[in-house]
Design an enzyme around this catalytic site. Structure first.
Site, short mmCIF file in Angstrom:
data_model
loop_
_atom_site.label_atom_id
_atom_site.label_comp_id
_atom_site.label_asym_id
_atom_site.label_seq_id
_atom_site.Cartn_x
_atom_site.Cartn_y
_atom_site.Cartn_z
N CYS A 201 0.86 -1.19 0.00
CA CYS A 201 0.00 0.00 0.00
C CYS A 201 0.89 1.23 0.00
CB CYS A 201 -0.88 -0.01 1.25
SG CYS A 201 -1.94 1.43 1.43
N HIS B 237 -9.51 -3.61 -1.25
CA HIS B 237 -8.45 -2.87 -0.55
C HIS B 237 -8.85 -1.39 -0.43
CE1 HIS B 237 -4.00 -2.01 0.19
NE2 HIS B 237 -4.45 -0.81 -0.10
N GLU B 238 -9.35 -0.82 -1.54
CA GLU B 238 -9.74 0.60 -1.52
C GLU B 238 -10.97 0.83 -0.63
OE1 GLU B 238 -7.59 2.54 -2.55
OE2 GLU B 238 -6.45 1.10 -3.74
N HIS C 42 -9.97 1.15 2.86
CA HIS C 42 -9.48 2.50 3.20
C HIS C 42 -10.65 3.42 3.58
CE1 HIS C 42 -5.19 2.54 2.54
NE2 HIS C 42 -5.29 2.04 1.33
#
Lengths: 187, 166
Positions: free
Chosen positions: B97, B139-140, B143
């Site tokens: 990341c 993954h995003e 966030h």
């Protein structure tokens, strides 16, 4: 001290052997060959490079005594500058504090007391640490501390209460933390 | 369009749950353009979420085109307020990341994903994907929920110091 029965012998004793020193080629080879020459069996081990020092912790079974293991490892590793210790243990007195398993992640700007603060909360909730690794890295000129551990929560303890207590402590320490059940699949 | 500074681990914005975007404003369009520029300017980057540039709003950009692990590919995506409809078939892979520049980790994530969200023109979008694009989207989305891959690693021995920088 009681002897233990293993698949390798009826009257073996069990020892914890620790060895650490500046990293170099052949540390594991020499320590383990010293043990093999005594016909000792490795029952469990963890070995890692810690900031340039190699550290080994071994549980060893053998029909030997502390002194013979110590001298064998010391003589085999004479020029490696290892600090070696051997301690006989009683296998019957090794508690297994198991329970539902969780992974705990903690990370944030490094400061003294992160491990102590988090682990005090775990102890207060009867959460037993099975494995723990830490990493210190630099980010934007800050030292970032990352700690990941696998814990076992004693029967009757509430994981949600533990997570709330951990988050409260993490907030005080200025770090992030998250707790999740170990995801295991039977195949 | 300026390349934005990427926020690093240790900043509170990365552990905060983002606010949904009710109405798309010019500043959101400008932010998305700058995030796209930042993503394409960063070697190896396939996505950036708004918290990674210091904005706690529910928006990310992503493009996995050309990545060797990509199967289904929607090209450049700009997604606001994503919602996961279904996620299945978990696979473990090593992730990195931009906000955690010195570590990588083994993370188990679904390899099949169906999700919705909103585009910059306010339209509803539906994405059905798999493999690397599914992983990158998840993954995003993490966030936007204040989570890093470190919150999902498989265990104490699933975190590694990065050996190679792209």
């Amino acid at each position: 001290m009681r002897a233990c029965s293993t698949r390798y012998g009826l009257f073996m004793s069990r020892f914890i052997v620790t060895a650490f020193g500046p990293d170099s080629y052949g540390i594991v080879a020499r320590v383990t060959s010293a043990l093999a020459e005594l016909n000792c069996n490795l029952a469990d081990s963890t070995m890692s490079n810690l900031s340039g020092h190699f550290a080994m912790m071994l549980v060893v079974d053998g029909e030997v005594d502390e002194k013979s293991i110590f001298h064998s490892v010391q003589s085999k590793c004479a020029e490696l500058n290892l600090v070696v210790d051997v301690k006989q243990i009683d296998p019957a007195a090794s508690p297994t504090l198991d329970g539902d398993r969780y992974v705990l992640s903690v990370y944030g700007t490094d400061r003294p007391g992160i491990v102590a603060g988090i682990c005090e909360v775990l102890a207060a909730h009867n959460a037993n640490i099975f494995d723990l690794t830490t990493r210190v890295t630099e980010s934007d000129l800050l030292q970032i501390y990352t700690m990941i551990m696998e814990i076992a929560l004693a029967e009757g303890e509430d994981p949600q209460l533990l997570e709330m207590a951990l988050r409260a402590k993490a907030e005080l320490l200025g770090v992030s933390c998250s707790l999740r059940a170990v995801d295991s699949e039977e195949l | 369009m300026p390349v934005l500074q990427v926020v690093q681990i240790g900043d509170k914005v990365l552990s905060s749950v983002t606010k949904p975007i009710e109405v798309v404003l010019d500043r959101h369009r400008e932010l998305a353009e700058n995030m796209i520029e930042t993503m394409y300017d960063s070697p190896g980057s396939v996505g950036i979420a708004a918290p990674q540039v210091g904005v706690s709003e529910s928006l990310f950009v992503l493009d996995v085109s050309g990545h060797k692990k990509t199967n289904i590919c929607h090209g450049l995506l700009v997604v606001l307020n994503p919602i996961i409809l279904s996620a299945s078939d978990p696979v473990t892979l090593r992730e990195g990341c931009m906000s955690v520049p010195h570590l990588t980790g083994d993370v188990k994530r679904p390899s099949k994903l169906v999700m919705t969200g909103m585009s910059l023109d306010g339209a509803k979008i539906l994405i059905e994907t798999d493999a690397f694009e599914a992983r990158a989207l998840l993954h995003e989305i993490d966030h936007l929920n204040g989570k890093l891959f470190l919150d999902r690693v498989d265990g104490p021995h699933a975190v590694f110091k990065r050996k190679r920088y792209l």
